[in-house]
Write a protein that holds these residues in place. Structure first.
Motif: not given
Length: 454
Positions: A317-321, A383-386, A392-395, A410-412
């Motif tokens: 949710d934090e990343a989607m916000a 870690k995904f993306g650049h 990062y793989l968070f959960d 933890d990110g979009v």
């Protein structure tokens, strides 16, 4: 008594028919055999046609009436005597092929029925005393009343007519014609050919129609149908061929339990992992997009039902916000974002971490063609993306059931922007200036003076 009443009724009906057409008169046909129909000449009750309708050849007489041949036969007996080879009732009722009989009685095949009946009649009177006794000569050919017989004639030989045995000679004798009983129906080749043609057309039309080949709107190539696969086996086609036409279009609803191939219950599995996200906490925004803002939950359920596997990189949710209104307001934007987070493989936290530790950078296919997502090892995690758009793989392993794997990040993620290499700056054109050759005139002048001095 009943037979006499039945015969009188048929005779009365035929007389009324002749009266309507103005053909009943006082003169007998045998007294004036060459009458002209237009002159009002008549056919009397002693005609062979009346005898046929009143005879025990009821099947043949009914077919003559259904074929509308009465007027044609009246014209025939007005010109000459005729001989009718009448098949017995059993030959028309039970011995005849039912399919062939249905063909003859169809309204569209009236011409074939007429040709069949006229093939049993010849414009010549043949009595038993004139019947050929010696069949060694092959019999005698007789032209029939069938004009569409294609030159095929009846062969009258000893006690046979074109191979059919004569069971009753001189069964009905009248001044204008004679009827002989035969054992079976005579079928001309033209009628048999018509029947075979219609049967072939019917067999072709009975084949299940096949649809036109489908074209993949993404590749503009023909879609090839998948062959049968055993239950539980991986699908033959790639997952992109099983997807909905495009992210901006609502996909077809997911099938019922068991899926299209009755392999898996993908709809229940998708509902299960969404419920797991809600209970886990922190992933309500993603669940809301899957269920309410798009039809992707149904699409994922359909894919899993057909045997495909998926790995969901779920932004919290934090990343989607952090998504802006502009990023979500574009038509089909939510679908495009989620498709980039769906990997058509089954990966767990352990499998992905081992892969990046061993091979460095890994490029995973996504359902958003043709973009791939890059994974690498960083700080003991994946870690995904650049750059700034990395996550990062968070959960890890929020949901893993063997068909669907959900990994919290933890990110979009967004596909990398296409980098256009900067065009090399064009160097300004240098103005070429010819350098002055100093002292040239002086040198020439000194040379001239020297020559004079000498």
């Amino acid at each position: 008594m009943d037979a006499q009443i039945f015969g009188l009724s048929k005779l009365l009906c035929f007389s009324v028919f002749l009266l309507v057409f103005g053909l009943v008169g006082g003169a007998a046909l045998h007294e004036n055999p060459s009458r002209n129909l237009s002159s009002g000449a008549q056919i009397n009750s002693n005609s062979v046609l009346v005898a046929l309708l009143d005879s025990h050849y009821t099947e043949l007489s009914e077919l003559v009436e259904k074929a509308l041949l009465l007027q044609t036969l009246e014209e025939a007996v007005s010109r000459h005597n005729i001989t009718i080879f009448a098949p017995r009732n059993e030959a028309l009722e039970r011995d005849l092929d039912p399919e062939f009989k249905r063909f003859l009685l169809q309204p569209g095949n009236l011409r074939s029925l007429q040709n069949l009946l006229l093939f049993h009649m010849i414009p010549t009177r043949i009595e038993s005393k004139h019947w050929p006794e010696n069949s060694r000569r092959g019999g005698r050919n007789h032209i029939t009343l069938c004009r569409d017989a294609g030159g095929e004639n009846l062969v009258v030989s000893e006690r046979e007519v074109s191979g059919a045995k004569v069971v009753s000679l001189d069964d009905v004798v009248r001044p204008d014609g004679i009827i002989h009983g035969i054992e079976r129906v005579l079928i001309p080749k033209s009628v048999q050919q018509d029947f075979n043609t219609r049967r072939s057309l019917r067999s072709i039309s009975a084949v299940l129609p096949t649809g036109a080949p489908e074209v993949d709107p993404r590749t503009h190539r023909l879609k090839k149908p998948a062959g049968p696969v055993p239950a539980g086996a991986p699908p033959v086609l790639p997952i992109y061929d099983a997807m909905a036409p495009g992210p901006s279009l609502a996909p077809a609803p997911a099938p019922g339990p068991g899926g299209h191939h009755h392999h898996f219950d993908g709809e229940s599995q998708v509902k299960d992992f969404i419920q797991t996200l809600l209970h886990y906490g922190g992933y309500n925004e993603l669940a809301d997009i899957l269920v309410n803002l798009t039809s992707l939950a149904s699409e994922m359920g359909r894919l899993v039902s057909e045997g495909y596997v998926l790995t969901v990189l779920a932004p919290n949710d934090e990343a989607m916000a952090k998504l802006t209104t502009d990023q979500l307001s574009e038509p089909g934007a939510p679908e495009q974002i989620i498709y980039y987070h769906l990997i058509p493989e089954y990966q767990t936290e352990e499998s992905m971490y081992n892969a990046v530790r061993r091979f460095g950078k890994i490029r995973y296919d996504t359902l958003r063609l043709p973009h791939k997502v890059v994974a690498e090892e960083a700080d003991g995690s994946v870690k995904f993306g650049h750059g700034e758009g990395s996550a990062y793989l968070f959960d890890p392993d929020i949901y893993t059931d063997g068909r669907i794997s959900v990994q919290g990040i933890d990110g979009v993620l967004f596909p990398p922007e296409p980098s256009n290499p900067a065009a090399p700056k064009a160097s300004p054109l240098a103005k070429v200036v010819s350098k002055p050759r100093r002292g040239k005139l002086m040198e020439m002048a000194c040379g001239m003076l020297g020559s004079f001095c000498h």
